[in-house]
Design an enzyme around this catalytic site. Structure first.
Site: not given
Ligand code: DG2
Length: 248
Positions: A10, A16, A22-23, A61, A88-89, A115-116, A182
């Site tokens: 998106h 953002n 956000t998730g 979104r 999204e996650r 985050r990653r 996402h």
């Protein structure tokens, strides 16, 4: 026969822009995000891509981005499938938190782990939180199995059945498929397509609003690893910005 799969994150969302995790929290696009979505559709049209079916998440979104991109590409009429598995996650207790403040409070290692990392979920989000989706009617069918946090591994596990049963079925029928989703649901799909290791996926970031096209062979293997961004220069800059979110 090769299959054409178009992935589109998106456009820039309101959160953002504010740099908030956000998730599953449902926010819309900023003006910039709407422009990115329309430009994504123009890029598709200029390159001659004609999506024939859309798969998207249940989040505004992604839905609005798909609408704007398809309108710009002259393809608003194609069939649409929406599914929570492309959401999204779920960012757990980080939903609604500022990324820079979270980095400052918990430090680089913990921030990047949440985050990653592939398999470390953030702390669970309490059902009483204003950022919880536990009473959201769109997820009623999930009952008590609705996530309260997810790591990328969880996203992959819930997304893969949808890929196998729904998206691959459309590709097999010879359709050009667009998936509008996402940052992390697309990272999960790209991990699967490109066979990226659990460690290396930490370095993959997806920019907003720039179509990423995969031509897949008969076995659904990418003919070009990593796919092809329709605006590679803009994608490279935007990928760096996503990687550096939370930092000054
Ligand atoms: C972002 C991704 O998801 O954030 O949930 O904050 O693609 O829906 O805007 P999206 C979020 P990062 O994992 O890149 O921090």
């Amino acid at each position: 026969m090769s299959h054409t799969l178009i992935l589109l994150r998106h456009g820039q969302s309101e959160w953002n822009e504010k740099n908030l995790f956000t998730g599953w929290y449902d926010v819309s696009l900023t003006e910039q995000g709407r422009a990115e979505a329309s430009r994504g559709g123009q890029l598709l049209a200029e390159a001659g891509y004609k999506p024939e079916v859309l798969h998207t998440s249940l989040l505004t979104r992604a839905i609005v981005t798909a609408n704007l991109a398809l309108e710009a590409a002259g393809r608003s009429w194609i069939p649409v499938n929406r599914d929570w598995r492309l959401n999204e996650r779920h960012y757990g207790a980080l939903q609604g938190k500022d990324k820079a403040q979270t980095l400052a409070e918990f430090g680089e290692e913990q921030f990047m782990e949440w985050r990653r990392s592939y398999d470390t979920p953030p702390p669970v989000l309490d059902d009483s939180s204003e950022f919880s989706q536990i009473n959201d009617e769109r997820y009623a069918a999930l009952g008590d199995s609705a996530p309260r946090t997810e790591c990328l591994k969880d996203v992959l596990e819930r997304m893969l059945p949808y890929w196998e049963e729904n998206i691959k079925a459309d590709l097999s029928a010879g359709k050009t498929v667009m998936v509008t989703a996402h940052g992390n649901s697309l990272r999960a799909l790209v991990k699967h397509l490109d066979g990226i290791s659990d460690e290396d996926i930490a370095n993959l970031n997806i920019p907003t609003g720039i179509p990423l096209v995969y031509e897949l062979d008969d076995n659904f293997q990418p003919i070009t690893k990593g796919g092809t961004y329709l605006d590679p220069a803009a994608a490279a800059d935007a990928i760096k910005a996503v990687a550096n979110q939370g930092r000054k």
